[in-house]
Scaffold this motif. Structure first.
Motif, PDB file in Angstrom:
ATOM      1  N   ASN A   1       0.834  -1.206   0.000  1.00  0.00           N
ATOM      2  CA  ASN A   1       0.000   0.000   0.000  1.00  0.00           C
ATOM      3  C   ASN A   1       0.867   1.254   0.000  1.00  0.00           C
ATOM      4  O   ASN A   1       0.545   2.249  -0.670  1.00  0.00           O
ATOM      5  CB  ASN A   1      -0.897   0.021   1.237  1.00  0.00           C
ATOM      6  CG  ASN A   1      -2.061  -0.937   1.097  1.00  0.00           C
ATOM      7  OD1 ASN A   1      -2.358  -1.399   0.008  1.00  0.00           O
ATOM      8  ND2 ASN A   1      -2.714  -1.225   2.199  1.00  0.00           N
ATOM      9  N   VAL A   2       1.921   1.227   0.757  1.00  0.00           N
ATOM     10  CA  VAL A   2       2.823   2.383   0.822  1.00  0.00           C
ATOM     11  C   VAL A   2       3.461   2.594  -0.545  1.00  0.00           C
ATOM     12  O   VAL A   2       3.541   3.719  -1.047  1.00  0.00           O
ATOM     13  CB  VAL A   2       3.903   2.168   1.912  1.00  0.00           C
ATOM     14  CG1 VAL A   2       4.959   3.252   1.842  1.00  0.00           C
ATOM     15  CG2 VAL A   2       3.264   2.118   3.262  1.00  0.00           C
TER      16      VAL A   2
ATOM     17  N   GLU B   1       2.260   1.654  -3.339  1.00  0.00           N
ATOM     18  CA  GLU B   1       1.217   2.095  -4.264  1.00  0.00           C
ATOM     19  C   GLU B   1       0.905   3.567  -4.030  1.00  0.00           C
ATOM     20  O   GLU B   1       0.722   4.328  -4.991  1.00  0.00           O
ATOM     21  CB  GLU B   1      -0.038   1.228  -4.064  1.00  0.00           C
ATOM     22  CG  GLU B   1      -1.055   1.321  -5.156  1.00  0.00           C
ATOM     23  CD  GLU B   1      -0.514   1.014  -6.541  1.00  0.00           C
ATOM     24  OE1 GLU B   1      -0.883   1.774  -7.464  1.00  0.00           O
ATOM     25  OE2 GLU B   1       0.287   0.083  -6.759  1.00  0.00           O
ATOM     26  N   ASP B   2       0.869   4.002  -2.783  1.00  0.00           N
ATOM     27  CA  ASP B   2       0.616   5.413  -2.477  1.00  0.00           C
ATOM     28  C   ASP B   2       1.740   6.288  -3.041  1.00  0.00           C
ATOM     29  O   ASP B   2       1.485   7.368  -3.600  1.00  0.00           O
ATOM     30  CB  ASP B   2       0.513   5.625  -0.958  1.00  0.00           C
ATOM     31  CG  ASP B   2      -0.820   5.143  -0.389  1.00  0.00           C
ATOM     32  OD1 ASP B   2      -1.747   4.925  -1.202  1.00  0.00           O
ATOM     33  OD2 ASP B   2      -0.909   5.031   0.830  1.00  0.00           O
TER      34      ASP B   2
ATOM     35  N   ASP C   1       1.289   6.434  -6.714  1.00  0.00           N
ATOM     36  CA  ASP C   1       0.172   7.319  -7.074  1.00  0.00           C
ATOM     37  C   ASP C   1       0.591   8.779  -6.921  1.00  0.00           C
ATOM     38  O   ASP C   1       0.270   9.623  -7.770  1.00  0.00           O
ATOM     39  CB  ASP C   1      -1.048   7.031  -6.185  1.00  0.00           C
ATOM     40  CG  ASP C   1      -1.749   5.721  -6.540  1.00  0.00           C
ATOM     41  OD1 ASP C   1      -1.484   5.213  -7.667  1.00  0.00           O
ATOM     42  OD2 ASP C   1      -2.544   5.246  -5.730  1.00  0.00           O
ATOM     43  N   GLU C   2       1.280   9.025  -5.827  1.00  0.00           N
ATOM     44  CA  GLU C   2       1.745  10.392  -5.590  1.00  0.00           C
ATOM     45  C   GLU C   2       2.753  10.801  -6.670  1.00  0.00           C
ATOM     46  O   GLU C   2       2.712  11.923  -7.183  1.00  0.00           O
ATOM     47  CB  GLU C   2       2.414  10.451  -4.212  1.00  0.00           C
ATOM     48  CG  GLU C   2       2.389  11.811  -3.620  1.00  0.00           C
ATOM     49  CD  GLU C   2       2.962  11.805  -2.214  1.00  0.00           C
ATOM     50  OE1 GLU C   2       4.051  12.381  -2.065  1.00  0.00           O
ATOM     51  OE2 GLU C   2       2.325  11.247  -1.315  1.00  0.00           O
TER      52      GLU C   2
END
Length: 194
Positions: A5-6, A8-9, A12-13
């Motif tokens: 998730n990190v 992926e974040d 995304d960022e």
């Protein structure tokens, strides 16, 4: 939160940040292109104006040159006509005969004689064809004699033997004076000048 998730974040960022950078870059590129197009349009208009001004100057110069050439041609034609008129007058003076020639010659001699009232001997020169006429006229003048020929249309050149005075009263000299004094009027009559 899991590592996925990190990641992926962060992705995304990063994608969002990349999209922002791309959009900013695109906006800057669009601004640069718009400025370049505006500058190009302005430069094109400026060049068009310069070319139009240059064409106008060249047209004016060509027109002025044509007007000058036309004026010079008119003046040359006028000079030619005036020269022909002058030559015709000279021919007519040279061809004068009889009483009219004698009257004019006598008048010119009388006008010259005023300068030689105190002279004992006076020499008179004239056209070769007028020798007989001059000799006849000179019989009426004491101390005057035909002294020789002068290349002229008629009339007399008179000299006192004891003086340095010479009076040129030939048809030529009278014509020269009359021509110069009346050239403007003659031209106006011939060419309807105002």
């Amino acid at each position: 939160m899991s590592l996925d998730n990190v990641v992926e974040d962060i992705r995304d960022e990063a994608r969002a940040r990349a999209e922002d950078i791309r959009q900013d870059g695109q906006e800057q590129a669009d601004e640069i292109v718009a400025e370049a197009e505006a500058d190009a349009e302005e430069l094109l208009e400026s060049r068009k104006a310069d070319v139009e001004q240059q064409l106008e100057r060249e047209r004016e110069q060509a027109l002025s040159s044509a007007k000058l050439e036309a004026k010079q041609a008119r003046l040359s034609a006028r000079r030619d006509v005036l020269q022909r008129v002058r030559e015709q007058v000279e021919r007519e003076l040279a061809e004068l005969e009889g009483d009219r020639r004698e009257e004019l010659t006598r008048s010119l001699l009388d006008a010259a004689a005023v300068e030689f009232e105190d002279a004992d001997e006076v020499s008179v020169y004239g056209r070769a064809d007028d020798e007989e006429l001059l000799s006849s006229i000179l019989e009426d003048y004491d101390g005057y004699e035909f002294a020789g020929e002068r290349d002229c249309l008629g009339g007399v050149v008179v000299e006192g033997s004891n003086s340095r005075v010479r009076v040129n009263n030939t048809f030529d000299s009278v014509l020269d004076t009359v021509w110069e004094d009346n050239l403007k009027e003659v031209s106006a009559r011939l060419f309807d000048d105002q």
